[in-house]
Structure formats: C-alpha cells, structure tokens
Design a protein around this motif. Sequence first.
Motif, PDB file in Angstrom:
ATOM      1  N   LEU C 152     -17.217  58.225  22.255  1.00  0.00           N
ATOM      2  CA  LEU C 152     -18.029  57.027  22.419  1.00  0.00           C
ATOM      3  C   LEU C 152     -17.383  56.176  23.523  1.00  0.00           C
ATOM      4  O   LEU C 152     -16.223  56.372  23.861  1.00  0.00           O
ATOM      5  N   PRO C 153     -18.126  55.251  24.082  1.00  0.00           N
ATOM      6  CA  PRO C 153     -17.537  54.383  25.109  1.00  0.00           C
ATOM      7  C   PRO C 153     -16.272  53.701  24.567  1.00  0.00           C
ATOM      8  O   PRO C 153     -16.221  53.330  23.388  1.00  0.00           O
ATOM      9  N   ASP C 155     -15.025  50.819  24.865  1.00  0.00           N
ATOM     10  CA  ASP C 155     -15.053  49.440  24.365  1.00  0.00           C
ATOM     11  C   ASP C 155     -15.804  49.319  23.045  1.00  0.00           C
ATOM     12  O   ASP C 155     -16.215  48.232  22.655  1.00  0.00           O
ATOM     13  N   THR C 156     -15.965  50.426  22.344  1.00  0.00           N
ATOM     14  CA  THR C 156     -16.667  50.402  21.064  1.00  0.00           C
ATOM     15  C   THR C 156     -15.707  50.025  19.938  1.00  0.00           C
ATOM     16  O   THR C 156     -14.581  50.493  19.891  1.00  0.00           O
ATOM     17  N   LEU C 158     -15.845  50.043  15.823  1.00  0.00           N
ATOM     18  CA  LEU C 158     -16.641  50.453  14.663  1.00  0.00           C
ATOM     19  C   LEU C 158     -16.099  49.800  13.400  1.00  0.00           C
ATOM     20  O   LEU C 158     -14.923  49.965  13.063  1.00  0.00           O
ATOM     21  N   PRO C 228     -21.478  48.977  14.759  1.00  0.00           N
ATOM     22  CA  PRO C 228     -20.816  48.719  16.038  1.00  0.00           C
ATOM     23  C   PRO C 228     -20.707  47.210  16.256  1.00  0.00           C
ATOM     24  O   PRO C 228     -21.702  46.501  16.090  1.00  0.00           O
TER      25      PRO C 228
END
Lengths: 252, 252, 252, 252
Positions: C152-153, C155-156, C158, C228
């Motif tokens: 995932l990018p 800057d994610t 969770l 997110p």
Amino acid sequence: MHILLSNDDGYLAEGLVALAGALRPYADISVVAPDRNRSAASNSLTLEMPLRAHVADNGFIKVDGTPTDCVHLAITGLLEPEPDMVFAGINHGANLGDDVLYSGTVAAATEGRFLGLPAVAISLACNEEPQHFETAAEVAVVLLKRLVDRPLPRDTLLNVNVPDVAPEDIQGYRATRLGQRHKSEPVIKQRDPRGRSIYWIGPPGAEQDAGPGTDFHAVSMGFVSITPLQLDLTWYDRINMVRNWLSGEVCA
Amino acid sequence: MHILLSNDDGYLAEGLVALAGALRPYADISVVAPDRNRSAASNSLTLEMPLRAHVADNGFIKVDGTPTDCVHLAITGLLEPEPDMVFAGINHGANLGDDVLYSGTVAAATEGRFLGLPAVAISLACNEEPQHFETAAEVAVVLLKRLVDRPLPRDTLLNVNVPDVAPEDIQGYRATRLGQRHKSEPVIKQRDPRGRSIYWIGPPGAEQDAGPGTDFHAVSMGFVSITPLQLDLTWYDRINMVRNWLSGEVCA
Amino acid sequence: MHILLSNDDGYLAEGLVALAGALRPYADISVVAPDRNRSAASNSLTLEMPLRAHVADNGFIKVDGTPTDCVHLAITGLLEPEPDMVFAGINHGANLGDDVLYSGTVAAATEGRFLGLPAVAISLACNEEPQHFETAAEVAVVLLKRLVDRPLPRDTLLNVNVPDVAPEDIQGYRATRLGQRHKSEPVIKQRDPRGRSIYWIGPPGAEQDAGPGTDFHAVSMGFVSITPLQLDLTWYDRINMVRNWLSGEVCA
Amino acid sequence: MHILLSNDDGYLAEGLVALAGALRPYADISVVAPDRNRSAASNSLTLEMPLRAHVADNGFIKVDGTPTDCVHLAITGLLEPEPDMVFAGINHGANLGDDVLYSGTVAAATEGRFLGLPAVAISLACNEEPQHFETAAEVAVVLLKRLVDRPLPRDTLLNVNVPDVAPEDIQGYRATRLGQRHKSEPVIKQRDPRGRSIYWIGPPGAEQDAGPGTDFHAVSMGFVSITPLQLDLTWYDRINMVRNWLSGEVCA
C-alpha cells in the motif's frame, strides 16, 4: 544579611508571601520555591532530570522541583552572593512530632545546614484553613532579630510551630522536644470510576506522646514551640548496643 | 515470621531480587516496591493522589508511589497479616553519612518503625556498577538470624552498608556512626537543545568527616558498617541552649 | 525487513508481547515502548525534559516517555538501521470512532508516518479483561504478509480493531470508516479523604454513529475492522467555505 | 454568549491573559487552563488519576491536567451554564502543518467540538520570544464577531496562525490548507552529569510542503492563516483501496 526563603506549598502560597513581606525590612530576601504544591516531599532530591528556574511575576524564583531541590540549587550556584541563612515556611499546617520526617518545609530548612547561620522552619499550626499568618510572620521577625543579636551555632535547625491565633493571644515561647504520633490511620481503599482499586494514604495517627515538654503540648497551650533538630541521625546511645550485639561469631 | 521487603530502585532491581531470594528460606516474604526508580525520594509521601498496587509478573507488588508510600500502604492495610519487620534494599549504591537524609531505601526502613521488630536498610557500597549483591544478601541473612536469636529493641533502625567485594573479602562487621560530607558540588548549569537554561543537582560533596568510627571508614577498610539511626530528630542537648536563648524579653 | 513495535500500555503488556511473538518469524523486530502505562497519551511529545532508554530484561527497550516519544526516538537515531515500518499494539481495549483522537497506540503508529511502509495500529476490542490476544496476533501476521505481497502507499495508516473472540470466530475483514460517539458522560465529582474536591474524567460517550460501514458496526458483527486514517487534518471541503466566510470587509 | 478559554502554556501565560482581555467585552468569559506549561500535550487525557481544579488569584480556574482535561472538565460539568464555544490560545509559537498533531492548543479546541459553536485555536507565529499578542488578540475579536454575524457549522474547528507583527502590518486573512514538514531532526544524545545517556527530542523538521495555499506560506507573507480542520480522521478516499486490498483470500 541575605536570607533565602523557600517552602513546600509553592511559590504563590499565602504563607510564603507573608514571610517574605515580614522579613524584607530586615534583610535582603531571595525566594526560591517550588512551582506548585510539594507538601510531604521530605528531603527528596531530583537527580535523574534537570531542573528549570524562572523568575515569576511576583519576583520569586520558581523551580519545577522539590523544596530540597530549590534550596540546593539556590546555595550551590543559582544565587549570588550565597545566602547567609534559610527560612522555610510559613507552612500551611503544623509540623509536629513525626510530621518532621515527611515535611518539605523542614527539609528545605535542612538543606540550608551548610550556611553561616541557623536554619528555621516555621509552620502555622492550624486545624482547618490557616488564618493568622501575621502571627507566624511576627514570630519570624522576633526570631530573626534574636538570631542576629544572640547568635546560635550555625549547625542549628529550629523547627517552629505557631498557634493559629491572633498575635496578642500567643502565650509565649517554649523550647520543646518532638512529641510522637501513633501509627497512621489505615489506608483508605476505594474503587475508581472504572472499577479499579485505588488507595489513599490515611490520615496521620493521633498524638501518642504529647505531654508537657513536647511540641504538641506547647502549641495546644497557645505557645510558640521551638524544637532544635539534629541532622546527624546516628543514635549514639545505641552504638555500643549494636557493637555488643555484633560481637561473637559474627565478627569473629 | 513475615518480612516486608521494599527498596527505592524499583521492583525489578537486581538488589531487591537478590534480597528476596536470600531471605525467602527463613521467613514469609512480601515485596511491595515502587514501579520504577525512586532513588533520592527520601520520606516523601503521596497525599494528593491515590495510589495503585498491582501484582507484577515476578510476584512482587508494585506501587506507583515512593518507597515510603509502599511501606506505608503495606503496613496500614494492604498486607494481611501485617509484617513483623521491614528490610529495605539491597540499594544500588552506598548510603553513607549525609546520604541517609535523601535515601529512599533508608526512608522505606523508617516507615517500618511501628512494627514489632527492628527495621534494616541495606546498601551495596559500589563505586560504579554494583557487582556483589550476593555479599550483601549474605549479610542480610546473617543479620536476620542474629535479630531472631538476640532481639534488639523494636524501635531500632539499622543502616547497613556492605563493601562491593566477594563474600570472602569482607573483613568483618563494625558498629559505626554516620560520617559527614562537605557541601555538594556546585549545580551544573547547561542549556537544553532549545537554548533554555537547565540545572542539574551536582554530585555529593567529598567526605569531610570520615575518620575511624565512621561508616565511611569502615566500608573503605572492607568492613560491613552498621549504624543505628534514630527517628526522633530532637537535638536534646540543645533544648536548654534554646531555652536560655529564648529567655528574656521574648518570653517575658 | 525491520519492524518497530510500540504501544501505550507499557513494555510489559501482554498485548505487546503477543505481537512481538507473532511477528518475529517474519521480520527483524525492535521494540521501543513506554516504561509504564501511557494510555490516552495521544500524540504528546516530551520536549522539556530528556528521555532515558534502557534495554529491559525481556530485550525490549523501555523509555520513560510517551508512545510518541518512543517511536520518535526510535526512528530519529536510536535504532540502527532505521525500521521500515511500525506496528503499534496490541492495545488492551478498542480504539473505535473518536477514541483515535486520544489513543496512544494510534499515536505511536502516526509517528511512523515517515517510514518506507504503512503504519499499523492494532487493538483488541474487548469489553472487560482482554482474552484473545492470539486472535489479534494472527490478524497482525495476515496484514504483514499482505503488506509485503501487495504494498500500500507508504503514507497509509491502518487502524485495526479485532473482536475479542477465538480466531475461528472471526467473520472476516471489513474496510470501514470511523464511527462517532456522543459527548462523554459527565465528569465524576468526589471528595478525597481529606475533604477536598477531585474530578475524574467520565466514561466515553455511547455510540452515536455506529451504523453499517463504521468500525463500531464491523466489530460488533464479529469482523476485523480496518480504517485508513489520514494525517493531514485539513478539511479540504471546507476551505472554500472559510474563504467565502472571510471575504468582505475582513480581507478587504 | 459564554466562551470557554484554555491553552497549553498554562494559566499564567501572557497569550491567555491577552485573549481573555480582548474577548471579555463581547461575551461571558470562563478560563479553565493547565496549572503549568503543557505544550505538546496533544489530546492526552488523564484517566488514571483524579484532577483538581482551583480558582487562581487572577480568577482563572487552574487544573493539574492537560489542555484536553481542562476543556473536558469544563464542558462536562465543571462550568454552569455550559459554554457555547471554545477559544484556545493565544499560543506562544506557531501551530503550522504537522504541528497540529502535537499541539495542546489545537487539542483544547478539539475538545470543544461538541459545543454549539465552532472552536478556534489561535497561535502567534513568532520565531523567538513572542511580541505582538495584541495582534492575535485583535484577530480573535474579528473572528468572534464574524462567527456571531455569519455562523459557521458547529462542527468547524479553525486553526488560526497570526504573524508576530504589529496589527497594521497584517496583510489580510487567508483560508489555507496545512503544509507539511520534513521528518524531525535527529534525536540529540547527551550524557547527564552522572555519565548516563539521555535523549532530547530533536527540533521539528524543515518545511517540505510550504508553497502557495499552505498555512506556512500565508504566515510567511504576513497574512493571518485560517485552516479548517476535520476531526474525523477517516481517509475516505482510501476506504475502497483498502477494501480491494483486503479482497481475495484474506476475506474469503
């Protein structure tokens, strides 16, 4: 003369302000006191963290540490020139008998033991809200003048308790010994709002040894109580007992 | 016999674990100790906030308070039955001379003064990292057995310092008086990374009174030093001096 | 891969130990966590005082600071080489809806936003004492593997909440939005044993917006909830509203 | 109208006093603020311990907690009647870009999100010692009047930064988005005077995203920056991404 003032109720406490006001006509006054209430801090010293000292709006220096930190800082480099003596107080509440073990006010005075003149801890022995700080302030002035006129040995520490009455109702001064309290009341067990156990330290024990000659007795009779304290905790009378107790196989 | 153990280095400290291990064969052991390092806490008591006590993984009870809080809680209701005596330590570092005024270990022992048997504060007099906790642990056992065989008055507080050497290198036991340090080294003034002044309490003063008979001297010669301490801080020899000093117009 | 673990329940917390055990087979693990419970610390940073970091008996690094301090230290110089990602948790209790504003666990993950891989905050949504850390630990492993396989990018962030049930009772995974609570319950006013007023923060408010699509709803139905989070708090949809609101005499 | 004021610099801070003075002609003002500096406290809440609230000499209510504690207490029972809105500040220093994650001032405003009117956090963007609190105070008055005349939705949180210049040098008002900083500077490692390692959190990172449209840019050009903040941290644009990422074997 340069007098250092401190306390354990914090730099804004009414008792400290009263003491500073009373002594200022007679000496150079520097105040270095905790930035908040630090009652029952005893002689605790902050060794693991640095301290910060700021001049507050009222001209006092406030420190984010204990009473002992405050006096320690003041006499080991913060103040120039070094003070000649320490007055600690006026404490909001008595420091009688076993109280002196825990008192931050007495601890502040203790930390002044290396200075050139005796140290004084002064407390207002009130039951509820303190009322007559002016009485304790007058006592402080009397003691300061007396210490100047008739010096006491420099390693003297005077623990002073003043009844919370008007000045004209003071019956006189008494040299006393510390009385003693019974063991504290039981710990108070509660549940916090989340259901977990919490414990509050219980109130001090009742007076156990409070007869004539003690500080408890003097104050209860309306006298200013003055107890000389020693800072050498050695129990000299028991050194021989311990020596004998140790003799035999232990030290063989 | 039920012995309460505490310290000021925290419930995980190696010295406390060593002490518990050494005494467990001879008594019921309960440990109530601070949840983190509380060195130099002296007799400070937490009156403004509640305390929390939890059984830790090692079976010790940890409290988010001072050493004095720990012992106070333990003997005023937390532990059933009430302990018979307190052993505090093994402190990581000496508690010699003036150190006892600040020591949380000595304070923990002090708080056991209302119990049926003497209180013992025991410290390992190391210069750097402590090494020989087993030596101090053996000394604790010797003293416990001796206290059982030949009781001392219950209001006795023994301040014990053990040289940080192997057990076989201990030269014996000495009953001592407290020595004295010079005034502390000057405060250490620095700037924090944001450019603001901070102050660190300076190191303790050098030994000033450390001749034969003192605790400093005994330890430096390889002996276990045992100093009886008193909890009544009255300086009895000076009560008359203060009485005379007060006489005259003050008490008129 | 080098994963940094932290939490807000302290370095000894069962949830953290479970997380470290679960992830260790898949990556190099470093743990830097508070030395005691720091729940509800949010993103607070310690700027006025220095921090201390020590390797604890269990091999974790404990810091006398907040969760944010721990991760901040770890990624700005304490750990070599720098970690690739942060897992925070397993928190003892849910972090749902408004909880994330206060959560130290979410804050620890937030502080890992500059690293090369997404940050994960994982909480066990228990009502009383947490029971199924193994379920949340399995979820952590699933998510780690998935992040490696299908990145995932970076800057994610969770926010993961796991129902406190056995692994086989998990119904699946849901991508969710944060729900919302009502305003907190009223402050709880009490008197301390000395008669003075004290206030306890009241319990969180009941769920206000907990319908389908929310994290509250997913967890209540037995699903792992994954929300997110964004770290840019700008409310973009309202910039124009504010611009119009400001127009006129104010900006003339 | 009843406005609650708070801050994170403490109840004696010059910025808070200036704000109270400026808004008092236009509303009923209640001040509930920390008893000491609590910068960088973020949204931390005190759940484990009770809080104490006292009216200080200047009429403000001081609380021994965080900014979030102060506002939380104030709006859940301490103040009658409940305030209509919260103004937090005037902060001594900017709260730009990532700063808002850590800011106690922004957190204080956040805690007012349940009230009937928008919350405002206002900061003086000074480089060194703040000088022009009067400018920020005037801005506060302008914004208050505007909020009364042309209401914004009640769930609005405005983060306001005012250049530290004289009022006549303000170039106008700008609706902005938050900029972004680089990762913080490395941790600063030192040794304390006892030779042990200590760590200071390093300074914030330099500006990374500070072009036109950002709060950094507006302030640097002499404009008052006003950024609407959202309290729902859900990253809505990424929910689908996470859903897709989860699909497949994970949710099978």
